[in-house]
Write a protein that holds these residues in place. Structure first.
Motif: not given
Length: 479
Positions: A295, A322, A336
């Motif tokens: 990510y 996230g 994140c």
């Protein structure tokens, strides 16, 4: 909301960019098409005059897609198990309700991380109960998504036991992921037996994935049909890895994933008109070295772009949450969480259902869930903004105190100072001297102990034993 309220917002796409993505998505569906694995689903597409080649390649036309977008509800009410409305998803709601991103714990992790040591063990049914009660106790979480796969049970019945444990350990809404396809309808039947109808005040939201690129697999279409027939809402999320299952560039990934979502929205409406569908993407990159998803800031941008496309279509949205890169409740996870949760709340993201997984969502971390709860709390305070109306900008008070004065004893300070104190339930505020006097405590250790204490104090709902007994009888009758 007052015109004098100052609130931060985040917008990614302008009108022309939205139209471009929509146009290119329709082009993909009209020329490349989408593979549909279920003969029954193909027959439904044919019934609605879709061109079909090679028995499974379906080519939806623009007019049919636009018909489906109009038919799909622009909002969906989600309820608690006891029938109180929990929240509403979708752009078709009031301004006051908009941009209130909802969060859930999850999802389908294979391992459980000890809240104190971070040591991982195979996820079990006991962990399902612990995770569900933890999510129930944390105020910033709105739903409980299936936190893991119970590996101490036979696969043919594990999903039923897991769903029962979730239902009995919270009254919050449930996002339901079922690993064993043969368990899906029996699980819905169990919920119906224990609760009654699931469509009037839905507290169970099934979650489905197509296969990227451009496949509606049979398991997904079968589950959609079973859900839509019952009149229940469901989540339709695709998962694309840029450079692997999706094109390498963010713009191309967003366009491809948007095309897939349009096909799913269409399918929901040809199964049954006005079926509530919550659509969105879980965009990721692909690490060529480690051969795993990752990510990045770009994947978060794709998530925001997808939310804006669904807002444009008037479709309730569910996106990425996230989770993934952490090793525990650590800096990697926090990095994140902050990027995802704050931008989601400031943007048009509707639901972030899967918070708390580490190592590419392989391990459920209670500590990460508790830390994310704090991130969400802070992000919501930030997104709430502030007011500049007369009572919040007391010009007379400023004039009376004048130059070089102070506001310690001002009437507005005495009245409202408690509103502006930001106290964490996890960490106390320490000066340098106080921190040194306490022998320099580590924030991570405090978080882990707080999490462990919270788990030990989290109690099940008052009807836990009754639901478990009735559910076990249902499962015993099936297996």
């Amino acid at each position: 909301m007052s015109m004098l309220s100052v609130t931060p917002s985040l917008n990614l796409l302008n009108k022309d960019q939205i139209e471009r993505i929509h146009h290119d998505s329709l082009e993909i569906l009209a020329t490349t098409g989408i593979r549909v694995d279920s003969p029954k689903a193909v027959a439904l597409f044919k019934k609605f005059s879709c061109r079909v080649e090679n028995k499974s390649q379906v080519f939806p036309e623009k007019e049919l897609i636009e018909w489906a977008i109009k038919k799909a509800p622009s909002s969906v009410d989600i309820y608690s198990r006891t029938g109180q409305k929990s929240f509403t998803l979708g752009p078709g709601i009031t301004k006051e309700q908009q941009n209130q991103t909802r969060f859930g714990i999850g999802v389908t992790n294979l391992h459980y991380q000890d809240p104190i040591t971070d040591k991982t063990t195979p996820f079990t049914l006991d962990h399902m109960e612990i995770a569900t009660r933890l999510g129930d106790a944390l105020e910033e979480f709105d739903v409980i998504s299936t936190p893991g796969i119970a590996r101490d049970l036979p696969p043919e019945s594990a999903d039923l036991h897991a769903g029962l444990a979730m239902m009995a350990n919270t009254k919050k809404p449930l996002v339901l992921l079922v690993s064993e396809s043969n368990c899906f309808e029996p699980l819905l039947e169990m919920f119906e037996t224990l609760h009654g109808e699931l469509n009037k005040k839905p507290f169970v939201i099934p979650y489905f994935n197509p296969i990227t690129p451009l496949v509606i697999n049979q398991e997904t279409s079968d589950k959609i049909m079973a859900t839509a027939i019952r009149g229940m809402p469901f989540i339709y999320n695709n998962y694309g890895m840029s450079g692997a299952t999706a094109p390498i560039t963010p713009g191309a990934t967003l366009t491809l994933l948007n095309a897939e979502l349009l096909a799913g929205i269409l399918f929901s409406q040809i199964v049954k008109e006005k079926t509530p569908v919550i659509a969105g993407s879980l965009p990721a990159g692909f690490d060529m070295k480690k051969m795993m998803s990752l990510y990045t800031p770009h994947t978060m941008l794709i998530n925001l772009g997808c939310a804006e496309m669904m807002h444009h279509y008037g479709i309730p949205h569910s996106g990425t949450s996230g989770s993934g890169p952490g090793w525990g409740p650590d800096l990697l996870a926090g990095n994140c969480f902050w990027m995802n949760h704050l931008t989601s709340i400031m943007g048009k993201v509707g639901l972030c259902p899967f918070v708390g997984g580490n190592f590419d969502s392989m391990a459920f971390s209670p500590g990460a869930v508790v830390y994310a709860n704090e991130v969400i709390r802070m992000s919501r305070i930030f997104a709430a903004g502030f007011s500049i109306d007369n009572k919040d900008v007391p010009l007379d008070e400023i004039k009376s105190i004048g130059s070089a004065g102070n506001f310690l004893m001002a009437p507005s300070t005495g009245k409202r100072f408690r509103e502006f104190r930001l106290e964490s339930p996890i960490w106390e505020s320490l000066t340098l001297d106080e921190w040194q006097e306490k022998e320099m405590p580590k924030s991570g250790k405090i978080l882990r102990k707080y999490t462990d204490d919270l788990i030990k104090k989290a109690l099940p709902p008052d009807d836990h034993d009754e639901i478990m007994e009735k559910g076990r009888l249902f499962i015993t009758g099936r297996f």
